[in-house]
Design an enzyme around this catalytic site. Structure first.
Site, mmCIF file in Angstrom:
data_model
loop_
_atom_site.group_PDB
_atom_site.id
_atom_site.type_symbol
_atom_site.label_atom_id
_atom_site.label_comp_id
_atom_site.label_asym_id
_atom_site.label_seq_id
_atom_site.Cartn_x
_atom_site.Cartn_y
_atom_site.Cartn_z
ATOM 1 N N SER A 122 -2.965 -7.955 8.945
ATOM 2 C CA SER A 122 -2.281 -6.628 8.856
ATOM 3 C C SER A 122 -2.449 -5.815 7.831
ATOM 4 O O SER A 122 -3.439 -6.234 7.074
ATOM 5 C CB SER A 122 -0.827 -7.268 8.890
ATOM 6 O OG SER A 122 -0.491 -7.853 7.470
ATOM 7 N N LYS A 123 -1.591 -5.022 7.377
ATOM 8 C CA LYS A 123 -1.965 -3.855 6.696
ATOM 9 C C LYS A 123 -2.258 -4.486 5.090
ATOM 10 O O LYS A 123 -2.999 -3.952 4.584
ATOM 11 C CB LYS A 123 -0.792 -2.722 6.517
ATOM 12 C CG LYS A 123 -0.390 -2.114 7.879
ATOM 13 C CD LYS A 123 -1.601 -1.270 8.509
ATOM 14 C CE LYS A 123 -0.902 -0.856 9.746
ATOM 15 N NZ LYS A 123 -1.165 -1.789 10.799
#
Length: 487
Positions: free
Chosen positions: A255-256
């Site tokens: 994820s980010k």
RNA sequence: GGCCCGUUCGUCUAGCGGCCUAGGACACCGCCCUCUCAAGGCGGAGGCACGGGUUCGAACCCCGUACGGGCUACCA
């Protein structure tokens, strides 16, 4: 039904193309091309709040940048369109009618509140926590009356009581068995009449004659549910292949917070599409012991049985290494064409300059290509060749120019450069004499010269750099350099 | 909780019962090359999650356990 391979990639345009999605696309594409089948691009935009046309375009752009092409899709058209789910509402309605008439779907009037309560209770008691099928036993006539009266309802699929185990022959994982006793009569159509993902995707895959569904294994548990719908529709169940997901170094889904996750972010960081494609292909699939291979080899050798079942951890370091391999393998011409946009962007030169000085740039290219891992490093490495006012790094000045003898060395270098032939070999021959003559270490002489000429202790090879810079500029820089120590 | 999947060096993986003293790649360490940085060459360290079986023989087959992950939504 067709007997040729048809696969699809169906991104949701709620964001940019994620590297996980890109890998799924690559595998589907490689599988289709390997079998001479069709690769279909479908836009799963049922989430109207978050789906945008900009995202759709960005995804198409990223896929094209990676070098993937598709036979059917929103822009390409095709016999199975439309290719946006939001434009396929009629097909879902039709499919629901089919399920109503063959009684494989039934209306459910339970409110979300009662369902939540029941679910809580079931879970507390342990065991199966799916829908308890209360509305399944409502008399059809009563149900119709309630619908006509306007009572809110959803439509649920009816899992046949005698269905038995749902056995999947997964092309990647082998046989996987799901007891149908654990199967839920899940929702197909919401209260507002819109199809759920589970329903829309099955209808689309059916109507598009998709033969193989290759996707992440986060969908594995959903597959038996989808099989039930395919069967209820009287459709041929496609072959499934579930690959492991891509994780971050902490073992969590990427994820980010793990850094860059979109394909375009990697493009902007100076990665080559062929390198990203190669790395992604290798993350969860193996050819044999070969790490670097081209697109054609991927297509030729790709097979689902060699796709890995376990999750793979994203390793930026290996991507960088691979990008470097591709960079080094390029010809000067190829490399130059790749770095030109970066040089323009940095304001180092214009397209007109590039044309006029192409021969010079081609001399420079191989000096740089061997030293970088990504294109964004180019500017910092060559900017000394493009400036009129060289700024010497303070640390370099202190570390090198402060050394005893640096001043004498620079004077000698300047004297020699004044009338040497401007070729790397000639410059090197001339400068090689200096250390002995002055009784200084070669390293001191060369590093002092490097700092004076390039402004840094790290640069492309010195003699080539001097030649590329030109005699006048090199001499001017040396003359302008003030050593910190007395000679 | 229930159901499902997975587990070979730090990471990606090869391996599909004897070829394994477990191979390769990235990263790491050392040496060489060397005008810096790279690149390159050579070498090194490092792994079959654990416990039971089955078998003459198991990283490979079976069963448990542990750990990780997924699903369990009127999200996709």
């Amino acid at each position: 039904m067709t007997d040729t391979v048809r696969v699809r990639f169906a991104p949701s345009p709620t964001g940019h193309l994620h590297i996980g999605g890109a890998r799924t696309a690559i595998y589907n594409w490689a599988f289709a091309r390997h079998h001479g089948g069709s690769f279909v691009l479908r836009i799963d935009d049922t989430d109207k709040e978050r789906s945008t046309e900009e995202n759709t375009q960005a995804i198409l752009r990223a896929l094209r940048w990676l070098g993937l092409d598709w036979d059917e899709g929103p822009d390409a058209g095709g016999a199975y369109g439309p290719y946006h789910q939001t434009q396929r509402g009629g097909l879902y309605a039709e499919a629901l009618e089919t399920l109503k008439s063959n009684r494989r779907a039934y209306p459910c009037f339970c409110t979300p509140e009662t369902l939540d309560a029941k679910r809580e209770a079931a879970r507390a008691a342990g065991g199966f926590s799916g829908y308890d099928r209360t509305c399944r036993s409502i008399d059809p006539a009563d149900a119709n009356a309630r619908i006509d009266a306007g009572e809110p309802h959803v439509w649920r699929v009816k899992v046949p009581a005698d269905r038995g185990d749902i056995v999947l022959d997964d092309a990647i994982r082998g046989t996987v068995t799901f007891p149908s006793s654990a199967m839920d009569d899940f929702v197909l159509v919401r209260t507002d009449g819109s199809p759920t993902y589970m329903f829309a995707t099955v209808v689309d895959d059916w109507k598009m004659d998709i033969t193989h569904i290759i996707r992440g294994d986060d969908h594995l548990s959903n597959t038996p549910r989808q099989v039930v719908v395919f069967e209820a529709l009287g459709a041929t169940v496609p072959t499934f292949g579930h690959m492991g997901l891509i994780f971050g170094a902490d073992g969590k889904r990427l994820s980010k917070r793990h850094g860059a996750t979109s394909v375009e972010a990697y493009r902007d960081m100076g990665f080559l599409p062929e390198a990203l494609l190669n790395y992604l292909a290798l993350l969860g699939w193996s050819l044999d012991e070969t790490n670097v291979f081209d697109r054609a080899t991927l297509v030729e050798r790709f097979e689902l049985s060699r796709v890995s079942k376990n999750p793979a951890v994203w390793n930026p370091g290996k991507l960088e290494w691979m990008n470097g391999v591709y960079l080094r393998e390029m010809t000067a011409e190829e490399f130059l064409d790749r770095i030109l946009p970066w040089l323009y962007e940095a304001g180092l030169l214009t397209a007109a300059d590039a044309t006029a000085r192409r021969a010079w740039l081609l001399e420079l290219a191989p000096l740089v290509s061997e030293r970088i891992k990504s294109l964004d490093e180019v500017v910092g490495m060559v900017s000394f060749l493009f400036t009129d006012e060289l700024v010497i790094e303070e640390s370099a000045r202190e570390k090198v120019l402060a050394k005893e003898g640096a001043g004498r060395a620079l004077e000698a270098v300047a004297a020699v450069l004044a009338d040497v032939e401007m070729t790397p070999a000639a410059v090197e021959d001339a400068l090689r004499d200096i250390p002995d003559r002055l009784e200084l270490k070669p390293k001191l002489v060369f590093q002092a010269t490097r700092v004076a000429v390039t402004g840094s202790t790290v640069s492309p090879p010195l003699f080539e750099s001097i030649v590329l810079l030109g005699r006048d500029a090199a001499l001017a820089r040396i003359a302008a350099t003030q050593p910190l120590a007395t000679p």
